[in-house]
Design an enzyme around this catalytic site. Structure first.
Site, PDB file in Angstrom:
ATOM      1  N   SER A 210      43.361  42.576  33.677  1.00  0.00           N
ATOM      2  CA  SER A 210      43.330  42.174  35.129  1.00  0.00           C
ATOM      3  C   SER A 210      43.561  43.129  36.119  1.00  0.00           C
ATOM      4  O   SER A 210      44.644  44.061  35.929  1.00  0.00           O
ATOM      5  CB  SER A 210      44.199  40.866  35.158  1.00  0.00           C
ATOM      6  OG  SER A 210      44.999  40.912  36.045  1.00  0.00           O
ATOM      7  N   LYS A 211      42.786  42.995  37.320  1.00  0.00           N
ATOM      8  CA  LYS A 211      42.798  44.261  38.340  1.00  0.00           C
ATOM      9  C   LYS A 211      44.069  43.531  39.067  1.00  0.00           C
ATOM     10  O   LYS A 211      44.573  44.360  39.885  1.00  0.00           O
ATOM     11  CB  LYS A 211      41.819  44.086  38.887  1.00  0.00           C
ATOM     12  CG  LYS A 211      41.374  42.780  39.865  1.00  0.00           C
ATOM     13  CD  LYS A 211      40.150  43.163  40.799  1.00  0.00           C
ATOM     14  CE  LYS A 211      39.617  41.748  41.165  1.00  0.00           C
ATOM     15  NZ  LYS A 211      38.037  41.849  41.173  1.00  0.00           N
ATOM     16  N   ARG A 212      44.635  42.580  38.791  1.00  0.00           N
ATOM     17  CA  ARG A 212      46.051  42.322  39.601  1.00  0.00           C
ATOM     18  C   ARG A 212      47.127  43.401  38.965  1.00  0.00           C
ATOM     19  O   ARG A 212      47.957  43.789  39.919  1.00  0.00           O
ATOM     20  CB  ARG A 212      46.686  41.061  39.338  1.00  0.00           C
ATOM     21  CG  ARG A 212      46.479  40.109  40.521  1.00  0.00           C
ATOM     22  CD  ARG A 212      46.636  38.624  40.271  1.00  0.00           C
ATOM     23  NE  ARG A 212      45.799  38.059  39.341  1.00  0.00           N
ATOM     24  CZ  ARG A 212      46.141  37.415  38.155  1.00  0.00           C
ATOM     25  NH1 ARG A 212      47.497  37.118  38.087  1.00  0.00           N
ATOM     26  NH2 ARG A 212      45.487  37.119  37.207  1.00  0.00           N
ATOM     27  N   ARG A 213      46.861  43.769  37.834  1.00  0.00           N
ATOM     28  CA  ARG A 213      47.942  44.717  37.181  1.00  0.00           C
ATOM     29  C   ARG A 213      47.687  46.078  37.548  1.00  0.00           C
ATOM     30  O   ARG A 213      48.585  47.039  37.842  1.00  0.00           O
ATOM     31  CB  ARG A 213      48.481  44.380  35.766  1.00  0.00           C
ATOM     32  CG  ARG A 213      49.923  43.995  35.820  1.00  0.00           C
ATOM     33  CD  ARG A 213      50.265  43.285  34.560  1.00  0.00           C
ATOM     34  NE  ARG A 213      49.154  41.923  34.159  1.00  0.00           N
ATOM     35  CZ  ARG A 213      49.185  41.235  33.351  1.00  0.00           C
ATOM     36  NH1 ARG A 213      50.024  41.481  32.197  1.00  0.00           N
ATOM     37  NH2 ARG A 213      48.580  40.048  33.104  1.00  0.00           N
TER      38      ARG A 213
END
Ligand code: GLU
Length: 446
Positions: A210-213
């Site tokens: 996920s692009k959050r990480r």
């Protein structure tokens, strides 16, 4: 038979690292077998498809050197899909059905459903072995919103057939689509392509990437100064490994060693540190000129306006020092912004207490600096070309007097920093005149 593979990205977001890996495996399989790699932009979702994403996909594919032999856009074949839909209905393989809309409005809508014989079907996945489905559960599923508006699965089947796709290599999230697609192929009397479903790329904790990480789009890695060669090498090893040892593999190496049956079934863990490691190996392999162009470019861009005495000659001289410290070009940018390279271009501000090593007093430190000024003042220009010779010139004195006592003020005088490369390397960069000026400035500070 010429092997024809395809990557079929939907332009609904930036080109994703997972799509890049799928594209790579399609490319590798095609090239390994002398086949063709096809790019098909699946842009039939009018709401979510955006031209910027299409441009991004095509640009990043080019950047990664995954050059398409043929390119198609699904939306250009809508009338063909509708024609096939009519064929299905006229041969009674599918039928128009008027039904209550699902939105609770009481409206009547037209959909087209496939007559599903409800058989158990199986296909041999090149990675996962035989996969079997009982398609009775699907019932007569919907293949079009209306007689003129076919849905996604029909479009994929028709395009794969018309584009002569022999091998469908895609993410395992598409496995459940395969049963519908095979049923449509059979209804149309099409040949069945071979399938290979790749393991998903997972985050370290085995959750979805996920692009959050971390960055998940190729454009971000590119912007951060990753090399496409390193990304290709790393992606190839995400779920696949060659028979032999050795991890640093060029595209040619990978093509020649590629074997689709060596792709693993389990999820492949994305490790950005490992990617950085690969990138570093590829940075080190660049020619001196390529390293210089990249680093001097970044330093000029960031430091030229900030430091009036910025010099490209000095920037060029510190390239090998910087290459030692970074994995990605963005590291250079960050270090430059943090001021890590300022001292190469301008005299550092010195604090008196910092000039002295631990409990060395003013007098002693003065003596060491004067000794250094004496020795380095006598050294010829050749000595300044070589950190090894500068070290030789001062080493025995430093050993005798205590390394920290001598080398700390030496290094601090040149850099004004607690941490930096060794003073010999820096002296070689600064040259005789500047080195002597800085050592004298440290004396003044005392
Ligand atoms: N357009 C689909 C996607 O972007 C791929 C479909 C396929 O490979 O069959 O996920």
């Amino acid at each position: 038979m010429t092997i024809r593979t395809r990557i079929a990205p939907s332009p609904t977001g930036p080109f994703h690292i997972g799509t890049a890996r799928t594209a790579l495996f399609n490319y590798l399989f095609a090239k390994k077998h002398g086949g063709l790699f096809i790019v098909r932009i699946e842009d039939t979702d009018k709401e979510r498809s955006k031209p910027v994403y299409e441009t991004d996909i095509l640009e990043q594919l080019l950047w990664l050197n995954l050059n398409a032999d043929e390119t198609y856009r699904q939306s250009e074949h809508l009338s063909r899909h509708a024609e096939v839909l009519r064929e299905l209905v006229s041969s009674s393989a599918a039928y128009v059905s008027n039904e209550q809309a699902k939105d609770g409005s009481g409206r009547e809508v037209e959909v087209v459903r496939l007559h599903n014989p409800g058989a158990v079907i199986s296909f041999k996945d090149l990675i996962r072995g035989t996969i079997q489905f009982d398609t009775a559960e699907l019932g007569d599923f919907v293949i079009a919103r209306s007689i003129t508006d076919p849905l996604y699965h029909l479009a994929v089947v028709v395009d794969d057939e018309d584009e002569g796709i022999t091998h469908v290599i895609r993410g395992e999230d598409h496995i459940s689509n395969t049963q519908r697609q095979i049923l449509i192929q059979r209804a149309l009397g099409y040949r069945e392509p071979a399938y290979a479903h790749l393991p998903l790329i997972l985050a370290q904790d085995r959750s979805k990437l996920s692009k959050r990480r971390h960055a998940v789009s190729i454009a971000e890695y590119r912007r951060d100064g990753y090399l496409s060669t390193a990304i290709i090498n790393y992606l190839a090893l995400l779920g696949w490994h060659p028979e032999g040892e050795g991890e640093i593999l060029s595209m040619q190496d990978i093509i020649s060693q590629f074997d689709i049956e060596r792709i693993q079934k389990g999820g492949a863990i994305f490790d950005v540190e490992k990617l950085k490691w690969f990138n570093r190996q590829y940075l080190l392999q660049l020619s001196k000129k390529e390293q210089e162009d990249a680093i001097v470019g970044i330093l000029s861009e960031i430091l030229k306006n900030e430091i009036p005495s910025f010099s490209e000659t000095v920037a060029r001289r510190i390239v090998p020092i910087i290459v030692e410290r970074v994995s990605v070009w963005d590291d250079v940018r960050q270090l430059a912004h943090a001021g890590d390279f300022h001292f190469y271009f301008m005299k550092p501000a010195l604090e008196k207490t910092m000039v002295m090593w631990k409990n060395t007093g003013v007098e002693e430190t003065r003596r060491h600096l004067e000794h250094l000024i004496g020795v380095l003042g006598k050294a010829d220009e050749d000595t300044y070309e070589d950190p090894g010779r500068i070290k030789e010139a001062v080493w025995s004195y430093a050993e005798k007097e205590g390394r920290g006592h001598v080398l700390w003020p030496f290094r601090y005088a040149l850099t004004g920093r607690e941490k930096s490369p060794d003073p010999f390397t820096i002296t070689a960069v600064l040259g005789k005149e500047e080195t002597l000026l800085r050592l004298n400035a440290a004396l003044d500070a005392l």
